[in-house]
Motif scaffolding. Structure first.
Motif, PDB file in Angstrom:
ATOM      1  N   VAL B  99      29.798  29.891  67.060  1.00 37.30           N
ATOM      2  CA  VAL B  99      29.509  28.672  66.583  1.00 37.30           C
ATOM      3  C   VAL B  99      29.240  28.548  65.109  1.00 37.30           C
ATOM      4  CG1 VAL B  99      28.095  26.579  65.699  1.00 37.30           C
ATOM      5  CG2 VAL B  99      28.912  27.010  67.838  1.00 37.30           C
ATOM      6  N   PRO B 105      25.316  22.843  62.124  1.00 34.41           N
ATOM      7  CA  PRO B 105      26.078  23.659  63.375  1.00 34.41           C
ATOM      8  C   PRO B 105      27.429  24.661  62.541  1.00 34.41           C
ATOM      9  CG  PRO B 105      26.843  21.974  62.316  1.00 34.41           C
ATOM     10  CD  PRO B 105      25.710  21.873  61.716  1.00 34.41           C
ATOM     11  N   GLY B 106      26.621  26.287  61.635  1.00 32.92           N
ATOM     12  CA  GLY B 106      26.696  27.150  61.439  1.00 32.92           C
ATOM     13  C   GLY B 106      27.022  26.636  59.549  1.00 32.92           C
ATOM     14  N   ARG B 110      30.522  29.663  59.039  1.00 36.60           N
ATOM     15  CA  ARG B 110      31.347  28.891  60.057  1.00 36.60           C
ATOM     16  C   ARG B 110      32.406  29.625  60.722  1.00 36.60           C
ATOM     17  NH1 ARG B 110      30.698  24.203  63.636  1.00 36.60           N
ATOM     18  NH2 ARG B 110      32.512  24.072  64.904  1.00 36.60           N
ATOM     19  N   PHE B 111      32.074  29.734  62.016  1.00 35.26           N
ATOM     20  CA  PHE B 111      33.033  29.983  62.810  1.00 35.26           C
ATOM     21  C   PHE B 111      34.424  28.559  63.415  1.00 35.26           C
ATOM     22  CE2 PHE B 111      29.708  33.344  64.738  1.00 35.26           C
ATOM     23  CZ  PHE B 111      29.665  34.472  63.113  1.00 35.26           C
ATOM     24  N   PRO B 112      35.076  28.959  64.365  1.00 28.82           N
ATOM     25  CA  PRO B 112      36.288  27.956  64.739  1.00 28.82           C
ATOM     26  C   PRO B 112      35.401  27.215  65.872  1.00 28.82           C
ATOM     27  CG  PRO B 112      37.403  29.233  65.018  1.00 28.82           C
ATOM     28  CD  PRO B 112      36.113  30.438  64.579  1.00 28.82           C
ATOM     29  N   GLY B 113      34.192  27.345  66.703  1.00 32.01           N
ATOM     30  CA  GLY B 113      34.075  26.900  68.098  1.00 32.01           C
ATOM     31  C   GLY B 113      33.918  27.440  68.579  1.00 32.01           C
ATOM     32  N   SER B 114      32.948  26.439  70.131  1.00 31.39           N
ATOM     33  CA  SER B 114      32.914  27.330  71.266  1.00 31.39           C
ATOM     34  C   SER B 114      33.825  27.577  72.639  1.00 31.39           C
ATOM     35  CB  SER B 114      31.492  25.849  71.948  1.00 31.39           C
ATOM     36  OG  SER B 114      30.674  26.717  70.928  1.00 31.39           O
ATOM     37  N   ASN B 145      22.696  30.854  66.712  1.00 34.15           N
ATOM     38  CA  ASN B 145      23.147  29.469  67.676  1.00 34.15           C
ATOM     39  C   ASN B 145      24.052  29.836  69.093  1.00 34.15           C
ATOM     40  OD1 ASN B 145      22.988  27.710  66.062  1.00 34.15           O
ATOM     41  ND2 ASN B 145      23.659  28.972  64.176  1.00 34.15           N
ATOM     42  N   VAL B 146      23.519  29.785  69.543  1.00 40.24           N
ATOM     43  CA  VAL B 146      24.209  30.070  71.099  1.00 40.24           C
ATOM     44  C   VAL B 146      25.105  29.402  71.822  1.00 40.24           C
ATOM     45  CG1 VAL B 146      23.278  29.987  73.909  1.00 40.24           C
ATOM     46  CG2 VAL B 146      21.615  30.746  72.283  1.00 40.24           C
ATOM     47  N   SER B 147      26.518  29.386  71.587  1.00 44.89           N
ATOM     48  CA  SER B 147      27.405  28.537  72.260  1.00 44.89           C
ATOM     49  C   SER B 147      28.151  28.725  73.973  1.00 44.89           C
ATOM     50  CB  SER B 147      29.392  28.777  72.026  1.00 44.89           C
ATOM     51  OG  SER B 147      29.385  28.948  70.554  1.00 44.89           O
TER      52      SER B 147
END
Lengths: 274, 249
Positions: B99, B105-106, B110-114, B145-147
């Motif tokens: 995340v 949310p980052g 920010r990474f792309p997402g889970s 953050n834990v995806s």
């Protein structure tokens, strides 16, 4: 119902709508996204089915979006989505993170007309901690402890799909991308652009019927040639990596993004090309 | 031609997949941005192992007829045996963060997402974590953050978790009973000390840690020949860089 063009479809999408878009490999209507930018749509809430790509970044950069619910946003091989990232950093959009099967499941619940559906996994993820609309219950059929997530049904106001072809009766062919059928079944309104119109009814052809979304679910269609460009459309055309790489380079800055819009979204020739 | 790091990693992943101590891998799914895991799976196929490969995002050879939802339905039933996951951050308990850093949310990076990780990690009997970059910013004490969590408490249905974490420097084996990694082998040029310096989390170390073996000549011949042939369409840049092969115009 066939409308003149993607701009005529975009005129029917109200500001603030929950707009569902498939990802770059699964037939999003980029033509409709461009038309929404031209119309100056506001406060859209986007749903990635189940992830988001080029069209989402374009709409965010153009200031059309208030909220994004998705499992990821990326430009594929062209990297991170620059306007999404900038808007998140600036606090200009609300981001509601999900995980791919949860979005499918929420749409499947809507498709069935049930209020919720369970899904395995997710417990212990911070996604769940940040989703007050998702719940955890004890599996009522288990005699031992077995917690499971419940997801509410989700009905998008509008789904924007680019199909390969539509027939005279308004059936739309999307091939094997059957999650689009679920999306169409779950959505209140489905707006479709297509490469071309064909005569007759594809539902009368046993080889084409399984790849169709029935006209039952579709409100309006417009022909928009290369309406998925710059993303791929099945075996019709491939992902335009050079174009998306150029977009990613320009969209690093607000000024560059505006230049992209002027060249590829607002320019009269860009409209004619659709 | 000298052994490329990517070739060593592909051969290493292939050996982990075949590990007789792990649950069988009859059907493996490989995500889009994963040329090295894809090369490992093709290597197994070209060695004659009867593994079914589902290469997501590959148009030709795509096995799914029900759209992208089908992968998750198959996995929910337990029909996908092995999946690969990465992470912008991975911590010592095998939690992964796709995340972003900072507050949810980052708000940092920010990474792309889970993606599907919050489901796949639970429902696949085994996952191989793979991340080429091995640095303290990626391998952290605790993810921001834990995806998807590496272990789950009793009462949460879970088929499996990480078997191993493979990086550009080493192989870690994961022990879910104690939620810790143990250093299994180091790639050439690395040592226990260099791995410690590059790793943000604590891990277990046996008295003697072997070097990750080189790919055999037979493995290299398969990777550079028939494996590359299969991968050219999906990963042209990777094939050109690693195998020195250009796609025919």
């Amino acid at each position: 119902m066939f409308l003149q063009d993607a701009d005529a479809l975009a005129a029917t999408v109200p500001d603030g709508a929950l707009l569902a878009l498939p990802p770059d490999n699964s037939l999003p209507s980029v033509a409709l996204a461009r038309a929404l930018v031209r119309r100056g749509a506001k406060r859209l809430r986007l749903l990635g089915v189940p992830v988001s790509g080029f069209a989402t970044d374009l709409l965010i950069g153009a200031g059309c979006v208030a909220e994004v619910e998705t499992s990821a946003v990326s430009l594929g091989e062209a990297g991170f989505a620059p306007r999404f990232t900038a808007a998140l950093k600036a606090g200009a959009i609300t981001v509601r993170d999900a995980t791919c099967p949860a979005i499918h499941t929420m749409l499947q619940a809507a498709e069935k007309g049930v209020p919720f559906m369970p899904l395995r996994g997710i417990i212990g993820s911070d996604i769940l901690a940040n989703r007050p609309d998702w719940q955890v219950i004890q599996n009522p059929f288990s005699e031992t402890e077995d917690r499971i997530v419940l997801l509410p049904a989700k009905s998008p106001d509008v789904a924007a799909i680019h199909g390969v072809m539509a027939d005279d009766e308004g059936n739309v062919w999307v091939g094997r991308r059957r999650e689009l059928a679920t999306l169409a079944h779950a959505s209140r309104r489905v707006l479709v652009t297509v490469e071309r119109r064909v005569p007759g009814s594809m539902l009368e052809d046993e080889r084409l019927a399984p790849g169709c979304i029935s006209a039952t679910y579709i409100e309006a269609i417009a022909v928009a040639e290369r309406g998925a460009h710059p993303v791929a459309l099945l075996d019709e055309y491939g992902f335009d990596a050079a174009h998306v790489t150029e977009y990613a380079r320009l969209a690093k800055t607000e000024a560059g993004f505006r230049e992209y819009l002027d060249r590829f979204v607002f320019a009269p020739r860009a409209q004619a090309a659709e | 031609m000298s052994i490329q790091p990517e070739e060593r990693l592909a051969a290493t992943l292939a050996r982990l997949i075949l590990d007789p101590a792990a649950p069988p891998a009859r059907h493996i799914a490989v995500g889009a941005a994963s040329p090295i895991p894809a090369a490992a799976c093709w290597l197994l196929r070209k060695q004659g192992h009867p593994v079914r490969l589902s290469l997501l995002h590959k148009r030709s050879g795509n096995p799914f007829t029900e759209g992208s939802r089908e992968l998750f339905d198959l996995t929910g039933q337990g029909r996908i045996d092995l999946f690969f996951l990465g992470g912008g951050q991975i911590d010592g308990q095998a939690n992964i963060n796709l995340v972003g850093t900072g507050e949810w949310p980052g708000t940092g990076v920010r990474f792309p997402g889970s993606f599907g990780s919050a489901f796949m990690y639970f429902m696949t009997p085994r996952t191989i974590l793979f991340r080429e970059e091995h640095s303290p910013r990626v391998l952290v004490q605790r993810v921001d953050n834990v995806s998807a969590p590496g272990v789950s408490p009793p009462g949460v249905f879970r088929r499996g978790t990480a078997q191993a974490l493979v990086t550009g420097r080493c192989v870690f084996r994961f022990h879910p009973d104690r939620a810790r990694f143990a250093l299994e082998s180091v790639h050439p040029g690395e040592s226990v000390q260099s791995i410690r310096a590059a790793t943000g989390f604590d891990f277990d170390v046996a008295d003697a840690v072997p070097e990750t073996p080189d790919p055999t000549d037979a493995e290299l011949a398969l990777l550079r020949g028939p494996v590359c042939d299969e991968m050219l369409e999906t990963y042209p840049e990777f094939c050109a860089r690693v195998f020195g092969r250009k796609q025919a115009a």
